[in-house]
Scaffold this active site. Structure first.
Site, mmCIF file in Angstrom:
data_model
loop_
_atom_site.group_PDB
_atom_site.id
_atom_site.type_symbol
_atom_site.label_atom_id
_atom_site.label_comp_id
_atom_site.label_asym_id
_atom_site.label_seq_id
_atom_site.Cartn_x
_atom_site.Cartn_y
_atom_site.Cartn_z
ATOM 1 C CB CYS A 54 1.715 -9.130 7.089
ATOM 2 S SG CYS A 54 2.093 -9.259 5.334
ATOM 3 C CG HIS A 337 0.550 -5.101 5.671
ATOM 4 N ND1 HIS A 337 1.319 -6.022 6.353
ATOM 5 C CD2 HIS A 337 -0.064 -4.344 6.630
ATOM 6 C CE1 HIS A 337 1.183 -5.839 7.648
ATOM 7 N NE2 HIS A 337 0.351 -4.833 7.845
ATOM 8 C CG ASN A 358 -1.101 -3.327 10.873
ATOM 9 O OD1 ASN A 358 -0.716 -4.356 10.326
ATOM 10 N ND2 ASN A 358 -0.609 -2.145 10.562
#
Length: 401
Positions: A54, A337, A358
């Protein structure tokens, strides 16, 4: 960010941010209906799939948005290039420490910046598409790291009096086998580049980028390396009071900048359907209804169901500086994240949310976009990267920037 955030749900039918409410009787009246306050350009939604990258996807997405802002040009920068270079550097550090530090899939926003400055970058098309070398449609690091991690550990924990020079070529061969070999030269849109010359052509000044955090165990208006394992290069972040940390995000968005955000998404208020609230558990327990009254004993899926039913009426905590520090020190506020904050929207009650890109593909109600309340971001930010020119002048003066 150290957790491997894996998509496990099928994408739901998309609902646009400004879509009209469904007919009465067919919809949850508490479901948020968003109006965009400010939205900055972003590149396409990507999918990190079964990999802990991520940090890589979020930060390259951030730089892609920075290029859009500065030049109007759209690029798809190569996550595999950054991962290849970064995992070699991290392995070298682990060996230097004789294994007394962590080798893992995660990283920080500083890792792609370091790569851009020191190694350059290439477009996605100059390396194999993620996952293609292992017969997968996207990254799948299960086999990759089951090979890579023991190799690094074996070298780092070697009983030898002196290491040979061959461990690095051996490790590089593993990286190249699963990620692809980083090109020394490539052609893009009819021009020949090296990774360094390509990075230099993107129109950005790498010295413009800084990271910001907010904790009380270091003095405000100074810099320190946030103490999480995936911050392994020890980059310095500016430490500001929580209110000023948030003021920078708002100022950046409203002035056309985006923010590479890192923080905690393990809270029950972070749903897989594109929403994030900072739940007030005490108020949830006091609400009428047996499920809500038993809030602390419910399963995660049941909690999500209640959150979805309450929608815009979910009771939220208003975060404080002391709460942030306590949660960091007791391991509640974790480094989970990385995502990209690119806009601000408000719901039908006037509450403001950040619009966040995202890297789990076009999943959830908003096709890969999350709407995260300002309370959630204030409470759960570990740190973030921002262009220093997006910081208000009065704050820049306080930190000598």
């Amino acid at each position: 960010m150290k957790k491997i955030l894996t998509l496990a749900l099928l994408a739901l039918v998309a609902i646009g941010a400004n879509a009209a409410p469904k007919k009465k009787g067919n919809a949850n009246s508490n479901k948020p209906v968003f109006t965009v306050v400010k939205q900055n350009p972003i590149t396409s939604i990507k999918n990190q799939n079964r990999s802990g990258t991520c940090w890589d996807y979020a930060t390259l997405s951030y730089f892609e948005s920075e290029i859009l802002r500065a030049t109007g040009k759209t690029y798809d920068l190569c996550e595999s290039f950054v991962a290849n270079k970064t995992y070699m550097d991290r392995a070298i550090q682990v060996v230097r420490f004789h294994g007394d530090c962590q080798f893992a899939q995660g990283g920080s926003a500083y890792d792609p910046l370091y790569c851009l400055e020191n190694y350059g970058i290439c477009p996605q098309e100059a390396m194999p598409f993620p996952g293609s070398l292992t017969g997968d449609s996207l990254f799948n690091f299960n086999e990759f790291f089951s090979v890579l991690s023991p190799y690094v550990e074996a070298v780092a924990k070697s009983k030898s009096d002196k290491l040979s020079k061959q461990w690095k070529p051996g490790l590089q061969a593993i990286l190249d086998a699963y990620l692809g070999k980083c090109p020394e030269n490539f052609t893009y849109e009819g021009k020949n580049y090296t990774p360094k010359s390509f990075a230099a052509s993107l129109g950005l000044n790498w010295s413009d980028y800084v990271t910001v955090t907010s904790y009380t165990h270091h003095p405000f208006y100074t810099q320190f390396a946030v103490e999480v394992q995936d911050n392994w290069r020890f980059p310095q972040s500016y430490n500001l009071p929580m209110d000023e940390m948030m003021q920078i995000i708002d100022n950046a968005i409203m002035n056309g900048y985006t923010v590479a955000w890192g923080g905690d998404v393990s809270e029950p208020g972070f749903t897989r359907d594109g929403l994030a609230y900072m739940i007030d558990s005490k108020k949830m327990q006091s609400l009428k209804g047996s499920d809500m009254a038993r809030w602390l004993g419910l399963s995660a899926s049941k909690k999500r169901s209640i959150i979805d039913s309450l929608g815009v009426n979910v009771p939220e905590i208003t975060p404080t500086q002391a709460q942030r520090q306590e949660r960091f020190d007791n391991w509640e506020l974790t480094d989970d994240h990385g995502m990209l904050i690119f806009g601000i929207a408000k719901d039908q009650n006037g509450k403001e949310y950040y619009m966040v890109k995202n890297s789990w593909g076009e999943t959830g109600a908003y096709k890969g976009i999350w709407y995260m309340t300002k309370n959630f971001i204030a409470a759960n930010t570990m740190d973030y990267m921002v262009n220093k020119n997006a910081i208000p002048q009065n704050i820049r003066k306080k930190i000598g920037l």
